[in-house]
Scaffold this active site. Structure first.
Site, PDB file in Angstrom:
ATOM      1  N   ASN A  94      -3.151   2.842  -6.033  1.00  0.00           N
ATOM      2  CA  ASN A  94      -2.858   3.899  -5.054  1.00  0.00           C
ATOM      3  C   ASN A  94      -3.591   5.170  -5.477  1.00  0.00           C
ATOM      4  OD1 ASN A  94      -0.732   2.383  -3.455  1.00  0.00           O
ATOM      5  ND2 ASN A  94       0.127   2.271  -5.514  1.00  0.00           N
ATOM      6  N   MET A 103       0.841  -1.180   0.000  1.00  0.00           N
ATOM      7  CA  MET A 103       0.000   0.000   0.000  1.00  0.00           C
ATOM      8  C   MET A 103       0.882   1.238   0.000  1.00  0.00           C
ATOM      9  SD  MET A 103      -1.299  -0.448   3.905  1.00  0.00           S
ATOM     10  CE  MET A 103      -2.808   0.223   3.315  1.00  0.00           C
ATOM     11  N   CYS A 104       0.591   2.121  -0.912  1.00  0.00           N
ATOM     12  CA  CYS A 104       1.334   3.370  -1.087  1.00  0.00           C
ATOM     13  C   CYS A 104       2.661   3.127  -1.811  1.00  0.00           C
ATOM     14  CB  CYS A 104       1.590   4.089   0.228  1.00  0.00           C
ATOM     15  SG  CYS A 104       0.115   4.385   1.221  1.00  0.00           S
ATOM     16  N   ARG A 105       3.103   4.143  -2.500  1.00  0.00           N
ATOM     17  CA  ARG A 105       4.420   4.203  -3.115  1.00  0.00           C
ATOM     18  C   ARG A 105       4.983   5.581  -2.805  1.00  0.00           C
ATOM     19  NH1 ARG A 105       6.292  -0.592  -4.429  1.00  0.00           N
ATOM     20  NH2 ARG A 105       5.436  -0.621  -2.305  1.00  0.00           N
TER      21      ARG A 105
END
Length: 277
Positions: free
Chosen positions: A41, A1-3
């Site tokens: 995302n 989750m998330c970058r």
């Protein structure tokens, strides 16, 4: 989750770092290649950057997906900086606080992002949160695990401005309280970068000759110089130096020299750690 991604180097347009590469952070918002949890995302994004002569960064954050924001496209084309931190978000709990929950979080000259989640949020984090002064708890930017983690990091920074020590101490404290958490943290003061790999992917691209370092959740292009950071590792970097220290070892401090441009690039990798949960 998330970058997320941090860049230090010669001033370039935000687009050169965030949107123009083949596998840029913008593309990772809908098509990440190495993300271990989640697939899209689209729950907000943010970018922070430093202007020449001003130690306090500017930020642009939104609650929606980065690919649909035309204002960001204009900013990315014309804004130039030699120090950038940006993130695209996949929320653990949909709808939590909107733009206020989007990284980067900021205070003074620091920018911060969290890729991951705290296991058993918020119950497992309650004992750790209780250690913060009430005023700092009441000042949380959002009701999310990332906002609490930033408060814990910031509390340490106010006592000791060592970026690496602040991240390492926070990760160790949270892992003890909430085992199985994913804690990839990213922090910059515009001169140096600190990051942790704990449960998700982390890479860096270093070019000492060009005095450029990029630290990112995953490579934004196919340059063979990208190096993967082993899980459970602390990375500290400047424009000319990258150092890796195992987070499984007892803390020893992580001094770095933000202006040591004369030093050759060196990467000291620990042995591969166990995979995060």
């Amino acid at each position: 989750m998330c970058r997320h991604l941090a860049y230090l180097g010669a001033p370039v347009s935000l687009g050169r770092v965030l949107s123009e590469p083949e596998h840029s952070l913008v593309r990772q918002s809908w098509e990440p290649r190495r993300q271990r949890s989640g697939t899209v995302n689209a729950d907000g994004f943010g970018v922070g950057w430093y202007a020449e002569g001003d130690p306090v960064p500017a930020r642009y954050r939104r609650a929606g997906p980065i690919w649909g924001d035309l204002t960001f496209s204009d900013l990315a084309r014309v804004v130039r900086s030699g120090a950038v931190l940006a993130a695209v978000r996949d929320a653990t709990r949909p709808g939590a606080d909107g733009e206020a929950a989007a990284a980067p979080f900021a205070e003074g000259h620091w920018l911060f992002s969290h890729n991951g989640s705290l296991r058993d949020w918020p119950d497992a984090a309650a004992p750790v949160a209780a250690g913060l002064p009430p005023q700092e708890l009441l000042s949380l930017a959002a009701r999310t695990d990332s906002a609490l983690i930033w408060a814990l990091v910031l509390h340490r920074l106010r006592t000791d401005p060592d970026l690496g020590a602040a991240l390492a101490g926070t990760v160790r404290e949270l892992v003890e309280a909430a085992p199985g958490s994913r804690l990839n943290l990213l922090l910059t003061d515009g001169r140096a970068i600190a990051a942790t790999a704990w449960g998700d992917s982390l890479w860096y691209l270093a070019d000492a000759a060009a005095q450029r370092t990029v630290v990112a959740s995953e490579p934004y292009d196919d340059d063979p110089r990208w190096c993967e950071v082993p899980d459970r590792t602390l990375l500290t970097a400047t424009r000319t130096r990258v150092a890796l220290v195992s987070l499984k070892e007892p803390p020893t401090g992580t001094p770095h020299t933000p202006h040591a441009h004369h030093a050759p690039h060196a990467a000291h990798a620990p042995q591969q750690g166990d995979e995060g949960k």
